[in-house]
Design a protein around this motif. Sequence first.
Motif, PDB file in Angstrom:
ATOM      1  N   PRO A 189       0.829  -1.210   0.000  1.00  0.00           N
ATOM      2  CA  PRO A 189       0.000   0.000   0.000  1.00  0.00           C
ATOM      3  C   PRO A 189       0.860   1.254   0.000  1.00  0.00           C
ATOM      4  O   PRO A 189       1.854   1.369   0.706  1.00  0.00           O
ATOM      5  CB  PRO A 189      -0.802  -0.123   1.299  1.00  0.00           C
ATOM      6  N   SER A 190       0.446   2.233  -0.815  1.00  0.00           N
ATOM      7  CA  SER A 190       1.311   3.379  -1.093  1.00  0.00           C
ATOM      8  C   SER A 190       1.445   4.316   0.097  1.00  0.00           C
ATOM      9  O   SER A 190       0.628   4.319   1.018  1.00  0.00           O
ATOM     10  CB  SER A 190       0.756   4.164  -2.285  1.00  0.00           C
ATOM     11  N   LEU A 191       2.490   5.152   0.023  1.00  0.00           N
ATOM     12  CA  LEU A 191       2.782   6.107   1.081  1.00  0.00           C
ATOM     13  C   LEU A 191       1.636   7.097   1.219  1.00  0.00           C
ATOM     14  O   LEU A 191       1.199   7.706   0.255  1.00  0.00           O
ATOM     15  CB  LEU A 191       4.076   6.853   0.742  1.00  0.00           C
ATOM     16  N   LEU A 192       1.145   7.291   2.431  1.00  0.00           N
ATOM     17  CA  LEU A 192       0.076   8.254   2.689  1.00  0.00           C
ATOM     18  C   LEU A 192       0.627   9.586   3.155  1.00  0.00           C
ATOM     19  O   LEU A 192       0.374  10.610   2.563  1.00  0.00           O
ATOM     20  CB  LEU A 192      -0.897   7.699   3.739  1.00  0.00           C
ATOM     21  N   SER A 193       1.369   9.599   4.246  1.00  0.00           N
ATOM     22  CA  SER A 193       1.816  10.888   4.770  1.00  0.00           C
ATOM     23  C   SER A 193       3.040  10.709   5.632  1.00  0.00           C
ATOM     24  O   SER A 193       3.348   9.624   6.101  1.00  0.00           O
ATOM     25  CB  SER A 193       0.702  11.525   5.602  1.00  0.00           C
ATOM     26  N   LEU A 194       3.751  11.781   5.812  1.00  0.00           N
ATOM     27  CA  LEU A 194       4.915  11.795   6.680  1.00  0.00           C
ATOM     28  C   LEU A 194       4.613  12.685   7.868  1.00  0.00           C
ATOM     29  O   LEU A 194       4.411  13.880   7.719  1.00  0.00           O
ATOM     30  CB  LEU A 194       6.123  12.334   5.907  1.00  0.00           C
ATOM     31  N   LEU A 202       3.091   6.222   7.457  1.00  0.00           N
ATOM     32  CA  LEU A 202       1.798   5.572   7.606  1.00  0.00           C
ATOM     33  C   LEU A 202       1.368   4.998   6.261  1.00  0.00           C
ATOM     34  O   LEU A 202       1.468   5.665   5.237  1.00  0.00           O
ATOM     35  CB  LEU A 202       0.748   6.574   8.089  1.00  0.00           C
ATOM     36  N   ARG A 203       0.889   3.793   6.241  1.00  0.00           N
ATOM     37  CA  ARG A 203       0.345   3.187   5.035  1.00  0.00           C
ATOM     38  C   ARG A 203      -1.152   2.983   5.248  1.00  0.00           C
ATOM     39  O   ARG A 203      -1.603   2.844   6.373  1.00  0.00           O
ATOM     40  CB  ARG A 203       1.011   1.843   4.762  1.00  0.00           C
ATOM     41  N   LYS A 204      -1.885   2.928   4.152  1.00  0.00           N
ATOM     42  CA  LYS A 204      -3.329   2.791   4.320  1.00  0.00           C
ATOM     43  C   LYS A 204      -3.887   1.747   3.373  1.00  0.00           C
ATOM     44  O   LYS A 204      -3.391   1.537   2.277  1.00  0.00           O
ATOM     45  CB  LYS A 204      -4.024   4.144   4.116  1.00  0.00           C
ATOM     46  N   THR A 205      -4.921   1.092   3.823  1.00  0.00           N
ATOM     47  CA  THR A 205      -5.734   0.231   2.989  1.00  0.00           C
ATOM     48  C   THR A 205      -7.053   0.016   3.713  1.00  0.00           C
ATOM     49  O   THR A 205      -7.098  -0.037   4.940  1.00  0.00           O
ATOM     50  CB  THR A 205      -5.063  -1.127   2.696  1.00  0.00           C
ATOM     51  N   SER A 206      -8.139  -0.095   2.936  1.00  0.00           N
ATOM     52  CA  SER A 206      -9.457  -0.421   3.503  1.00  0.00           C
ATOM     53  C   SER A 206     -10.030  -1.659   2.829  1.00  0.00           C
ATOM     54  O   SER A 206     -11.237  -1.841   2.772  1.00  0.00           O
ATOM     55  CB  SER A 206     -10.413   0.768   3.333  1.00  0.00           C
ATOM     56  N   ALA A 207      -9.131  -2.521   2.330  1.00  0.00           N
ATOM     57  CA  ALA A 207      -9.553  -3.636   1.495  1.00  0.00           C
ATOM     58  C   ALA A 207      -9.842  -4.881   2.326  1.00  0.00           C
ATOM     59  O   ALA A 207      -8.958  -5.701   2.580  1.00  0.00           O
ATOM     60  CB  ALA A 207      -8.486  -3.929   0.441  1.00  0.00           C
ATOM     61  N   GLY A 208     -11.082  -4.996   2.775  1.00  0.00           N
ATOM     62  CA  GLY A 208     -11.518  -6.234   3.402  1.00  0.00           C
ATOM     63  C   GLY A 208     -11.005  -6.438   4.816  1.00  0.00           C
ATOM     64  O   GLY A 208     -10.491  -5.535   5.466  1.00  0.00           O
ATOM     65  N   TYR A 209     -11.158  -7.676   5.304  1.00  0.00           N
ATOM     66  CA  TYR A 209     -10.705  -8.011   6.643  1.00  0.00           C
ATOM     67  C   TYR A 209      -9.181  -7.862   6.740  1.00  0.00           C
ATOM     68  O   TYR A 209      -8.457  -8.097   5.775  1.00  0.00           O
ATOM     69  CB  TYR A 209     -11.079  -9.456   6.992  1.00  0.00           C
ATOM     70  N   ASN A 210      -8.684  -7.538   7.910  1.00  0.00           N
ATOM     71  CA  ASN A 210      -7.249  -7.357   8.114  1.00  0.00           C
ATOM     72  C   ASN A 210      -6.603  -8.721   8.354  1.00  0.00           C
ATOM     73  O   ASN A 210      -6.323  -9.115   9.490  1.00  0.00           O
ATOM     74  CB  ASN A 210      -7.002  -6.410   9.297  1.00  0.00           C
ATOM     75  N   LEU A 211      -6.357  -9.447   7.257  1.00  0.00           N
ATOM     76  CA  LEU A 211      -5.777 -10.784   7.374  1.00  0.00           C
ATOM     77  C   LEU A 211      -4.341 -10.729   7.875  1.00  0.00           C
ATOM     78  O   LEU A 211      -3.868 -11.651   8.546  1.00  0.00           O
ATOM     79  CB  LEU A 211      -5.823 -11.499   6.025  1.00  0.00           C
ATOM     80  N   THR A 212      -3.639  -9.644   7.535  1.00  0.00           N
ATOM     81  CA  THR A 212      -2.235  -9.544   7.956  1.00  0.00           C
ATOM     82  C   THR A 212      -2.128  -9.608   9.470  1.00  0.00           C
ATOM     83  O   THR A 212      -1.364 -10.399  10.029  1.00  0.00           O
ATOM     84  CB  THR A 212      -1.607  -8.247   7.429  1.00  0.00           C
ATOM     85  N   ASN A 213      -2.920  -8.796  10.155  1.00  0.00           N
ATOM     86  CA  ASN A 213      -2.837  -8.787  11.612  1.00  0.00           C
ATOM     87  C   ASN A 213      -3.461 -10.020  12.247  1.00  0.00           C
ATOM     88  O   ASN A 213      -3.225 -10.282  13.429  1.00  0.00           O
ATOM     89  CB  ASN A 213      -3.477  -7.516  12.183  1.00  0.00           C
ATOM     90  N   LEU A 214      -4.232 -10.789  11.483  1.00  0.00           N
ATOM     91  CA  LEU A 214      -4.704 -12.073  12.003  1.00  0.00           C
ATOM     92  C   LEU A 214      -3.534 -13.022  12.205  1.00  0.00           C
ATOM     93  O   LEU A 214      -3.469 -13.761  13.193  1.00  0.00           O
ATOM     94  CB  LEU A 214      -5.721 -12.690  11.038  1.00  0.00           C
ATOM     95  N   PHE A 215      -2.567 -12.990  11.266  1.00  0.00           N
ATOM     96  CA  PHE A 215      -1.437 -13.905  11.349  1.00  0.00           C
ATOM     97  C   PHE A 215      -0.296 -13.357  12.202  1.00  0.00           C
ATOM     98  O   PHE A 215       0.514 -14.132  12.724  1.00  0.00           O
ATOM     99  CB  PHE A 215      -0.932 -14.242   9.942  1.00  0.00           C
TER     100      PHE A 215
END
Length: 482
Positions: A189-194, A202-215
């Motif tokens: 996910p692309s750079l949002l802000s400094l 900070l990186r951003k995404t709103s794409a579905g369930y947060n599978l990354t933090n599940l693992f």
Amino acid sequence: RTQVSGVGDGVLSAFRSICGEEGVSLGEAVREQHGKDESVHRCRPPDVVVFPRCVEEVSALAKVCHKHRLPIIPFGTGTGLEGGVGAVKGGVCFSLRNMEQVLDLHPEDFDVTVEPGVTRKALNAYLRDTGLWFPVDPGADASLCGMAATSASGTNAVRYGTMRENVMNLEVVLADGSIVHTAGKGRRPSLLSLLLSLVSLLRKTSAGYNLTNLFVGSEGTLGIITKTTLRLYGIPEAMVSAVCSFPSVQAAVDSTVQTLQAGVPIARIEFLDDVMIDACNRFSSLSYPVTPTLFLEFHGSEQSLQEQVKTAEDITQSNGGSDFQWARDTETRNRLWKARHDAWYAALALRPGCKAYSTDVCVPLSRLPQIIVETKEDLIENRLTGPIAGHVGDGNFHCLMVVDPNNPEEMHRVHLFTERLARRALAMDGTCTGEHGVGLGKRALLCEEMGPVGIQVMRSLKDTLDPNNLMNPGKILQREEP
């Protein structure tokens, strides 16, 4: 070759066809090496150890295990502290040390992808000429994928966050051998802000369930992490470290809370009690006063450092702290922080021949002074050796319990102490584990912390992803077998 219980010749032949003759070991010494970590939990060797070289081999090996209902235990560097690599039901250890590539470095996007054999020190050595670094620093030189699996943190967490905040994507092999990319294959996910005040990306995404933090933090119970994409940070223009001694535990911890409340973007603020600083002095050849102590580090521009240091000095002195003892050059700073990272070994050196167990509670900052003071009183009252060190900037501290494993009465006293400490943290709205994970020893405490509905949700997730309970069985959740 010796026939090993639970793994037949046909399975071993399948393993060898996947990762070669040298990629499969039945040797007793190798199996015992992979059946324990640095915790007090006893060695539980697997039936066989395999050494895959790529994700395709991990997937193929997992499919064989799935077909034959063999438990799978992932293994990185073996530096965990909660018994997370013990093969409590036998099975197959997947040692991932041969997957050691740094992949897809994007300096302009502040991210990198690594395989599970890459450790935090190896990554930072690789990044040395790029002006970037990865700041999450548990005491051991741990595998970065293992750090993701346990949601590790370290001395820099107060400024840069834990693994949970710094993992952007994971490649995971599930129990049936299928491969999932938790944010989509190759996604960064692309750079949002400094945020200039924190120098954080900070990186951003709103794409579905947060599978990354599940693992992240799943400790190998949901799948094998074979790649992780990590956030990187610019190396600060200037860094300076300092040591400050205090007349009491309360004064040191009050200074920590007040420094953070004043908005000082401190990079590290570590607490060591009098017993711990004495052990570090002896082990690392230092000469600091044997009183409650803070190790501090400031990152930023030369001008911003002056402001940070002045505010912190005013606060510490108002609490009876000493003048700062400075570590300005790189060599002196590294020596100071190596001493902090070596606290585990310094504690062990207090009682040669004994073992260490590190507690791991974390509480809201406002409750930190009370819980440390009460814990010190508990240690003294029960005649226990437990020097205290902690990442007090985020409410997390450790009692490094040094215990004679051959003394059942002392072991029992330590066990009762650790349960009292964990429940003291839970009563203060905290957690039984801030960074080491649950593993074997904290499963009952996790039930108290999460409650029956939370545990049932976790069980449902586990049953969906691993219905045969093959992935690192016996860890995190206490489960009755069908």
